[in-house]
Enzyme design. Structure first.
Site, mmCIF file in Angstrom:
data_model
loop_
_atom_site.group_PDB
_atom_site.id
_atom_site.type_symbol
_atom_site.label_atom_id
_atom_site.label_comp_id
_atom_site.label_asym_id
_atom_site.label_seq_id
_atom_site.Cartn_x
_atom_site.Cartn_y
_atom_site.Cartn_z
ATOM 1 C CB SER A 172 -0.919 0.018 1.227
ATOM 2 O OG SER A 172 -0.152 0.086 2.422
ATOM 3 C CB SER A 214 10.159 11.402 7.668
ATOM 4 O OG SER A 214 9.363 12.541 7.923
ATOM 5 C CB THR A 250 0.089 7.550 1.817
ATOM 6 O OG1 THR A 250 0.707 7.955 3.066
ATOM 7 C CG2 THR A 250 1.090 7.763 0.686
ATOM 8 C CG LEU A 303 6.502 6.214 -0.951
ATOM 9 C CD1 LEU A 303 6.185 6.994 -2.224
ATOM 10 C CD2 LEU A 303 7.308 7.072 0.018
ATOM 11 C CE LYS A 329 10.120 7.299 9.277
ATOM 12 N NZ LYS A 329 10.379 6.217 8.302
ATOM 13 C CE1 TYR A 378 6.866 8.235 10.600
ATOM 14 C CE2 TYR A 378 7.338 10.593 10.493
ATOM 15 C CZ TYR A 378 7.196 9.369 9.867
ATOM 16 O OH TYR A 378 7.389 9.272 8.511
#
Length: 309
Positions: free
Chosen positions: A47, A179, A227, A49, A196, A192
């Site tokens: 799904s 990201s 997305t 990217l 990253k 998150y």
């Protein structure tokens, strides 16, 4: 004298122009995507990217190994790609390996299964990940661990399982889709952003360590991409966020981002920020004028209540 000088300058100018044209042609040839026949592994390929990257790399002639948690959805991608033709480009039916990247205990066996498919891996693209929305005060540490397992320890475990085979061949390319939040941190994204940032640090170290071994490492950092990332994000109590953020809804087209990823991989770019002026400016601001950056982030936090503005 002037006439002689003019006669001399004419051929010189023509030669210079010709040389510049030749250099331009060479640069274009170097920039042309060339992933034909390469064995490319893509995680998170069912799904978002990851799926778009599967389409783009398949169209470029890569031998794909698609990875994800849902075999049914992976098979749907395989069937979709199997029905497509791209002119003279030779394409291959992708194969799949199903496993949960957040469960590091199964990653080694999954890596062995991946290597069985074609005997080696040319390019490993780590895309699978989970996002997070929440206030640190209301977030259980188990949620922080869950995000780190998926976004950091999973890709690291898969990388370290595939890496020895690349070292033995003296060839290979490790790619991670990080990201902008691996460069800067914004309020209500703590888990998150932390995952990253950890990814950025690890793969920067890896790049230096394998440089003399003929291997390449790319960290590619998109901004917001359109997305379901925010819808599937986890919150402080572990439940789904379930909302399409405005910034996500107006983000970059994943098709365009996938094409940029293909280009960066073919050019073996080491570190690329794939974002607009705003995020790029924020990255520079964090480095060059941190006091102002901190004030901007504090102001942003005050305007929010743990949700996207």
């Amino acid at each position: 004298m002037e006439r002689a000088l003019g006669v001399g300058i004419g051929p010189l100018a023509a030669g210079t122009v010709g040389l510049l044209i030749l250099l331009k042609v060479i640069q274009r040839l170097r920039r042309r995507p060339n992933i034909q026949d390469k064995v490319v592994v893509i995680t998170g390929a069912s799904s978002g990217l990851g799926k778009e990257c599967a389409r783009v790399f398949h169209a470029a002639g890569a031998r794909l190994i698609l990875c994800g948690r849902d075999q049914r959805r992976l098979q749907e991608v395989v069937e979709e790609l199997g029905n497509k033709t791209y002119g003279k480009t030779k394409t291959y039916t992708p194969c799949t390996v199903t496993f949960d990247l957040s469960n590091t205990s199964v990653v080694c066996s999954a890596a062995a299964e991946i290597l069985k498919r074609h005997g080696h891996v040319d390019v490993l693209i780590n895309i699978a990940g989970v996002s997070y929305r929440g206030n640190i005060l209301d977030t259980h540490v188990s949620v922080q661990r869950e995000v780190m397992e998926t976004n950091y320890f999973g890709p690291v475990a898969l990388t370290q399982a595939i890496l020895p085979s690349m070292v033995d061949r003296g060839s290979g390319h490790i790619v991670v889709i990080s990201s902008v939040q691996g460069k800067i941190s914004i309020p209500y994204r703590s888990a998150y952003a932390a995952s990253k940032h950890a990814m950025q640090a690890y793969y920067d170290c890896l790049r230096a360590e394998v440089d003399s071994l003929g291997l390449h490492v790319s960290v590619l950092s998109p901004g917001y991409v359109r997305t379901n990332m925010s819808i599937n994000a986890v919150t402080g109590d572990g439940s789904k966020y379930g909302v399409m953020d405005r910034t996500t809804a107006t983000g970059a087209d994943p098709v365009d981002v996938a094409k940029d990823i293909l280009k960066a991989v073919c050019q073996k770019k080491k570190d690329v920020v794939m974002a607009g002026l705003g995020p790029t400016t924020a990255i520079y601001l964090r480095t060059l004028w941190p006091a102002l950056y901190f004030r901007v982030m504090a102001s942003r936090a005050r305007k929010q209540t743990g949700k996207e503005e």
